[in-house]
Design a protein around this motif. Structure first.
Motif, PDB file in Angstrom:
ATOM      1  N   PRO A 174      41.551  38.098  38.355  1.00  0.00           N
ATOM      2  CA  PRO A 174      40.283  38.967  39.056  1.00  0.00           C
ATOM      3  C   PRO A 174      39.475  38.833  40.170  1.00  0.00           C
ATOM      4  O   PRO A 174      38.662  39.648  40.665  1.00  0.00           O
ATOM      5  CB  PRO A 174      39.728  39.858  37.893  1.00  0.00           C
ATOM      6  CG  PRO A 174      39.364  39.131  37.352  1.00  0.00           C
ATOM      7  CD  PRO A 174      40.359  37.854  37.235  1.00  0.00           C
ATOM      8  N   VAL A 175      38.676  37.615  40.439  1.00  0.00           N
ATOM      9  CA  VAL A 175      37.997  37.039  40.847  1.00  0.00           C
ATOM     10  C   VAL A 175      37.936  35.897  42.284  1.00  0.00           C
ATOM     11  O   VAL A 175      37.680  35.788  42.866  1.00  0.00           O
ATOM     12  CB  VAL A 175      36.719  36.017  40.241  1.00  0.00           C
ATOM     13  CG1 VAL A 175      36.005  37.351  39.816  1.00  0.00           C
ATOM     14  CG2 VAL A 175      36.923  35.442  39.461  1.00  0.00           C
ATOM     15  N   GLY A 176      39.847  35.654  41.980  1.00  0.00           N
ATOM     16  CA  GLY A 176      39.990  34.509  43.442  1.00  0.00           C
ATOM     17  C   GLY A 176      39.338  33.804  43.465  1.00  0.00           C
ATOM     18  O   GLY A 176      39.333  32.499  44.081  1.00  0.00           O
TER      19      GLY A 176
ATOM     20  N   LYS B 282      33.968  29.342  40.710  1.00  0.00           N
ATOM     21  CA  LYS B 282      33.703  30.996  40.846  1.00  0.00           C
ATOM     22  C   LYS B 282      34.696  31.862  39.574  1.00  0.00           C
ATOM     23  O   LYS B 282      34.719  33.100  39.084  1.00  0.00           O
ATOM     24  CB  LYS B 282      34.911  31.538  41.241  1.00  0.00           C
ATOM     25  CG  LYS B 282      34.807  30.870  43.236  1.00  0.00           C
ATOM     26  CD  LYS B 282      35.512  31.153  44.121  1.00  0.00           C
ATOM     27  CE  LYS B 282      35.435  31.135  45.083  1.00  0.00           C
ATOM     28  NZ  LYS B 282      36.589  31.236  46.403  1.00  0.00           N
TER      29      LYS B 282
ATOM     30  N   VAL C 126      35.392  33.425  35.564  1.00  0.00           N
ATOM     31  CA  VAL C 126      34.429  34.257  35.042  1.00  0.00           C
ATOM     32  C   VAL C 126      34.955  34.200  33.529  1.00  0.00           C
ATOM     33  O   VAL C 126      34.450  35.318  33.075  1.00  0.00           O
ATOM     34  CB  VAL C 126      34.027  36.011  35.666  1.00  0.00           C
ATOM     35  CG1 VAL C 126      33.165  35.568  36.587  1.00  0.00           C
ATOM     36  CG2 VAL C 126      34.891  36.238  36.109  1.00  0.00           C
TER      37      VAL C 126
ATOM     38  N   VAL D  11      37.536  44.994  37.733  1.00  0.00           N
ATOM     39  CA  VAL D  11      38.221  43.795  37.237  1.00  0.00           C
ATOM     40  C   VAL D  11      39.839  44.423  37.274  1.00  0.00           C
ATOM     41  O   VAL D  11      40.365  43.342  36.960  1.00  0.00           O
ATOM     42  CB  VAL D  11      38.302  43.449  35.249  1.00  0.00           C
ATOM     43  CG1 VAL D  11      39.002  42.351  35.177  1.00  0.00           C
ATOM     44  CG2 VAL D  11      36.229  42.630  35.742  1.00  0.00           C
TER      45      VAL D  11
ATOM     46  N   GLY E 239      37.504  43.110  43.430  1.00  0.00           N
ATOM     47  CA  GLY E 239      36.402  41.845  41.834  1.00  0.00           C
ATOM     48  C   GLY E 239      37.021  40.551  43.251  1.00  0.00           C
ATOM     49  O   GLY E 239      35.599  39.988  43.183  1.00  0.00           O
ATOM     50  N   ARG E 240      37.789  40.273  43.980  1.00  0.00           N
ATOM     51  CA  ARG E 240      38.024  39.227  45.591  1.00  0.00           C
ATOM     52  C   ARG E 240      36.902  39.390  45.787  1.00  0.00           C
ATOM     53  O   ARG E 240      36.526  38.697  46.256  1.00  0.00           O
ATOM     54  CB  ARG E 240      39.026  38.932  45.236  1.00  0.00           C
ATOM     55  CG  ARG E 240      40.259  38.101  43.721  1.00  0.00           C
ATOM     56  CD  ARG E 240      41.497  38.246  44.636  1.00  0.00           C
ATOM     57  NE  ARG E 240      41.984  37.747  43.493  1.00  0.00           N
ATOM     58  CZ  ARG E 240      43.303  37.999  43.623  1.00  0.00           C
ATOM     59  NH1 ARG E 240      44.714  38.040  44.791  1.00  0.00           N
ATOM     60  NH2 ARG E 240      44.187  38.236  41.972  1.00  0.00           N
TER      61      ARG E 240
ATOM     62  N   SER F 286      32.657  36.611  42.717  1.00  0.00           N
ATOM     63  CA  SER F 286      32.867  36.106  41.103  1.00  0.00           C
ATOM     64  C   SER F 286      31.221  36.446  40.828  1.00  0.00           C
ATOM     65  O   SER F 286      30.857  37.159  39.798  1.00  0.00           O
ATOM     66  CB  SER F 286      33.098  34.589  40.523  1.00  0.00           C
ATOM     67  OG  SER F 286      31.942  34.390  41.576  1.00  0.00           O
TER      68      SER F 286
ATOM     69  N   VAL G  12      31.363  40.751  40.033  1.00  0.00           N
ATOM     70  CA  VAL G  12      32.243  40.821  39.281  1.00  0.00           C
ATOM     71  C   VAL G  12      31.252  40.217  37.586  1.00  0.00           C
ATOM     72  O   VAL G  12      31.325  40.899  36.598  1.00  0.00           O
ATOM     73  CB  VAL G  12      33.379  39.840  39.224  1.00  0.00           C
ATOM     74  CG1 VAL G  12      34.569  40.187  37.898  1.00  0.00           C
ATOM     75  CG2 VAL G  12      34.156  40.685  40.077  1.00  0.00           C
ATOM     76  N   GLN G  13      30.809  38.835  37.271  1.00  0.00           N
ATOM     77  CA  GLN G  13      30.213  38.468  36.447  1.00  0.00           C
ATOM     78  C   GLN G  13      29.211  39.300  36.194  1.00  0.00           C
ATOM     79  O   GLN G  13      29.208  39.876  34.510  1.00  0.00           O
ATOM     80  CB  GLN G  13      30.137  37.084  36.576  1.00  0.00           C
ATOM     81  CG  GLN G  13      29.110  36.308  35.392  1.00  0.00           C
ATOM     82  CD  GLN G  13      30.441  36.228  34.376  1.00  0.00           C
ATOM     83  OE1 GLN G  13      30.604  37.178  33.522  1.00  0.00           O
ATOM     84  NE2 GLN G  13      31.001  34.666  34.749  1.00  0.00           N
TER      85      GLN G  13
ATOM     86  N   ARG H 104      31.043  42.149  34.250  1.00  0.00           N
ATOM     87  CA  ARG H 104      31.505  42.452  32.963  1.00  0.00           C
ATOM     88  C   ARG H 104      30.769  42.223  32.086  1.00  0.00           C
ATOM     89  O   ARG H 104      30.595  42.522  30.994  1.00  0.00           O
ATOM     90  CB  ARG H 104      32.073  40.744  32.883  1.00  0.00           C
ATOM     91  CG  ARG H 104      33.776  41.036  33.670  1.00  0.00           C
ATOM     92  CD  ARG H 104      34.298  39.410  34.144  1.00  0.00           C
ATOM     93  NE  ARG H 104      34.750  39.492  32.575  1.00  0.00           N
ATOM     94  CZ  ARG H 104      34.683  38.408  32.025  1.00  0.00           C
ATOM     95  NH1 ARG H 104      33.832  37.421  31.670  1.00  0.00           N
ATOM     96  NH2 ARG H 104      35.479  38.631  30.753  1.00  0.00           N
TER      97      ARG H 104
END
Lengths: 270, 223
Positions: free
Chosen positions: A91-93, A109, A111, B33, B39-40, B44, B47-48, B51
């Motif tokens: 999901p974060v590349g 990167k 998670v 997510v 998300g990209r 990150s 996103v963290q 989460r």
């Protein structure tokens, strides 16, 4: 840029585990030092499977055949697929594919969602608890970028591993399969030429895929495909509901309750 | 002087409010997510943070109804009785007419309803089932390092299925419950206000229930 690959030859591997050690050393992955920290596998294998601190594992598989009991050694690490399922679901590349074919997991990167483990047909990426990230082989991209071999390849004393242009590795692997077959190992096969679109970690399976624990015709997990389908379906579903409710809203503008009573008022009860 | 009926207790409104806020945060943070492109794009670090927020609000999403269950078990039983009440002819007629009502409210006459409209009973049941599913699978995903990849995969799929259900039901719930649908305007005060409904509103929405409440007088307030 040419694609590069590792060629692991199980028929030459002596299972000295030097590659395992070197992998940990170069990538600064700790080992359990306590007594009985690792579950006993019933063989000389170090631990049952890869873990958050172990990117490469030499597996000991016992083969009981006409020659007696023989070991089928296997190098268990990321295969660096050409069509990596792990990269699709990240999901974060954090997982990317380098021009040489290396599938890199960038821990800065990551998670730690573990989706990559769920998607991988080999369940290779493992969760690294201490850092809340997934961990897997990166083909030592920091070394290869400087023209060096991956650490495991450099250290192999038996010459069971080689690193070079992928087409050359495939040619060498096929030649070795021919030699093994000539020696009577009829089930010998080269793994990774076409699997998952073509891998960048090839495997000379002396006793055939199954004996070495290799998945024949691997595919991304069905559930992963279902999840991929669900995303557009969700979008369509929500868009349909919102669109329908939008039409409902427009048709109800100007609604006045007194003018349009309910059934009870119609019946004269309200 | 206007007569009102106390429809929702303070506890029910507070729990609904906590769950509503939690649900909104969970949907937004989960969506980032759920769709990797988002998300990209967010990166990150974002996103963290999302989460972590997802987990914090997951706790309130799960705990708030459980607190209600513990401190007001009778209220919980009452909600369940309403949800599983036997459907009468008016309930069936309401459900049959509801699609037409949504698109032609000005010319559709709806039958009287009991404490919970028949359509809402179905939606609430689906919402509760999806919420239980998403809570259980969410806990499994949270404990992901202790379960097998297969269990993780199945939980992830079911979590996504429940997410889709909740997202779609919430669209309709918001449209009706917040009174965006014109015949329902003002209904947001029931859960986000003092929990009272005027006699006229009560008769309009829940005719049978209004008559019962007015006859008993127990929850009737005159102002």
């Amino acid at each position: 840029m040419a694609e590069y690959a590792i060629l692991y030859d199980a028929s030459k591997c002596s299972a000295c585990k030097g590659c395992q050690v070197q992998c940990k050393q170069w990538n600064m992955m700790p080992s359990s030092l306590g007594k009985d920290d690792n579950e006993f596998t019933g063989s000389y294998q170090s631990m049952p499977d890869l873990n958050g601190d172990t990117r490469l594992l030499i597996e000991f598989r016992e083969e009981d055949n006409a020659r007696g009991i023989e070991w089928a050694f296997s190098r268990r690490a990321c295969f660096h697929c050409k069509e990596p399922a792990c990269m699709d679901v990240c999901p974060v590349g954090a997982i990317s594919q380098l021009p040489d074919g290396t599938v890199k997991l960038d821990s800065t990167k990551c998670v730690g969602c573990k989706y990559c483990t769920a998607a991988c047909p080999f369940e290779i990426p493992k969760y690294r608890d201490a850092f809340n990230v997934s961990n897997k082989c990166t083909l030592c991209d920091d070394r290869t970028a400087q023209g060096r071999e991956p650490a495991c390849v450099q250290t192999c004393p038996a010459g069971a591993m080689a690193y070079g242009p992928r087409d050359e590795m495939i040619a060498a692997g096929k030649a070795r399969i021919d030699e093994l077959k000539a020696e009577g190992f009829d089930k010998a096969e080269l793994y990774g030429e076409t699997e998952m679109g073509g891998m960048h970690s090839l495997f000379v399976a002396k006793y055939g895929y199954e004996t070495h624990g290799l998945v024949r015709d691997p595919k991304a997990k069905d559930i992963t495909s279902l999840m991929a389908i669900m995303k557009p379906l969700t979008g369509i579903g929500i868009a349909a509901v919102v669109g329908g409710l939008g039409v409902s809203f427009l048709t109800a503008i100007g609604y006045e309750r007194e003018d349009m009573p309910r059934g009870d008022k119609k019946e004269g009860k309200q | 002087m206007t007569r009102y009926i106390q429809r929702h207790s303070l506890m029910k409104r507070v729990i609904h409010g906590i769950v509503a806020v939690s649900c909104a945060v969970l949907i937004v943070s989960g969506f980032i997510v759920f769709v990797p492109v988002l998300g990209r794009a967010a990166g990150s670090d974002v996103v963290q943070v999302l989460r972590i927020l997802h987990r914090v609000f997951a706790v309130s999403f799960i705990v708030a109804p459980l607190v209600g269950l513990i401190f007001a078990p009778k209220g919980f039983v009452h909600i369940m009785q309403n949800l599983f009440a036997k459907w009468d002819e008016d309930d069936k007629k309401f459900m049959m007419l509801f699609p037409k009502y949504l698109f032609a409210a000005k010319t559709t006459h709806m039958p009287k309803q009991h404490a919970v409209k028949s359509g809402q009973r179905l939606a609430d049941l689906a919402l509760i089932a999806a919420s239980v599913l998403i809570a259980i699978t969410g806990i499994v995903l949270w404990a992901g390092q202790y379960v097998t990849p297969e269990v993780f995969r199945i939980s992830l799929l079911l979590h996504d299925v429940a997410f889709v259900l909740i997202a779609i039901i919430m669209c309709a719930h918001l449209y009706l419950g917040a009174g965006i649908f014109q015949p329902y305007r003002g209904l947001h005060r029931l859960m986000f206000g003092n929990g009272r409904v005027s006699e006229a509103e009560a008769r309009y929405h829940w005719g049978h229930w209004a008559e019962e409440e007015l006859a008993s007088g127990k929850n009737v307030i005159e102002e």
